[in-house]
Write a protein that holds these residues in place. Sequence first.
Motif, PDB file in Angstrom:
ATOM      1  N   HIS A 166      13.406  82.498   8.445  1.00 17.55           N
ATOM      2  CA  HIS A 166      12.905  81.128   8.357  1.00 17.55           C
ATOM      3  C   HIS A 166      14.097  80.200   8.132  1.00 17.55           C
ATOM      4  O   HIS A 166      14.850  80.368   7.178  1.00 17.55           O
ATOM      5  CB  HIS A 166      11.907  81.000   7.205  1.00 17.55           C
ATOM      6  N   SER A 194      11.968  75.464  10.885  1.00 14.70           N
ATOM      7  CA  SER A 194      10.574  75.704  10.513  1.00 14.70           C
ATOM      8  C   SER A 194      10.139  74.734   9.419  1.00 14.70           C
ATOM      9  O   SER A 194       8.975  74.350   9.351  1.00 14.70           O
ATOM     10  CB  SER A 194      10.387  77.145  10.042  1.00 14.70           C
ATOM     11  N   LYS A 195      11.096  74.322   8.574  1.00 11.31           N
ATOM     12  CA  LYS A 195      10.791  73.376   7.506  1.00 11.31           C
ATOM     13  C   LYS A 195      12.039  72.547   7.191  1.00 11.31           C
ATOM     14  O   LYS A 195      13.156  72.961   7.485  1.00 11.31           O
ATOM     15  CB  LYS A 195      10.334  74.088   6.229  1.00 11.31           C
ATOM     16  N   ASN A 217       6.687  70.544   6.635  1.00  7.99           N
ATOM     17  CA  ASN A 217       6.424  71.598   7.610  1.00  7.99           C
ATOM     18  C   ASN A 217       6.669  71.029   8.991  1.00  7.99           C
ATOM     19  O   ASN A 217       5.902  70.195   9.477  1.00  7.99           O
ATOM     20  CB  ASN A 217       4.988  72.107   7.491  1.00  7.99           C
ATOM     21  N   SER A 218       7.745  71.505   9.637  1.00 11.99           N
ATOM     22  CA  SER A 218       8.164  70.882  10.905  1.00 11.99           C
ATOM     23  C   SER A 218       7.367  71.399  12.089  1.00 11.99           C
ATOM     24  O   SER A 218       6.972  70.661  12.968  1.00 11.99           O
ATOM     25  CB  SER A 218       9.658  71.133  11.130  1.00 11.99           C
TER      26      SER A 218
END
Length: 203
Positions: A167, A191-192, A201-202
């Motif tokens: 992540h 991802s974030k 939260n992308s």
Amino acid sequence: MKPYRASILEPTSRQQLRQQLRAKRRGLTRQQQRKASLQLKRHISTTGLFGRHSHIAFYLPNDGEISPLPLLMLAHQQKRACYLPVLAPNNSLWFVRYRPGDPLKPNRYGIPEPANTQHRRKAWALGMVFLPLVGFDRQGGRLGMGGGFYDRCFKNSLLIPKMKQPHLVGLAHHCQEVDSLELENWDIPLSKVATDREVINSI
């Protein structure tokens, strides 16, 4: 504070935008930097972002970057294995095991990195990677320093979508947010994004 208004329709180049955002974060006082790093730690710890990841990569702050050092100390206290990036000979990155107090030496950019690179872990074998941002948007777009080190390191996430990847969480001051970033085909999405104000939260 509203996001910096630099949309993909504006003629501002990535390099000009990079300079403007770097100046913003360098303009923060030492007290503001310290407060931001502690708020970042609080947001990530209260949202449980570490999850069950036992191998997590951090970075040492430079050029006004938000500091993940309180986060690194928290992860170390929780008995998670912590890693720092080291410039590799192929202009990519190694991720080297780091414990607070381990010896460091400056790389060619003057950024400290572990002196002993023997205990390395492959990028795909990490659970989570915190990486510094120059700019970001809420769609997972990121603007880095322009060296492409992280992009080269994690290019397999684009070439082999089903391959296991860590992540990728970008860290930044909230003042580094922009409306939208035009991504190149080699840019690795996040991802974030975590800032001193929130976890986004992308994708």
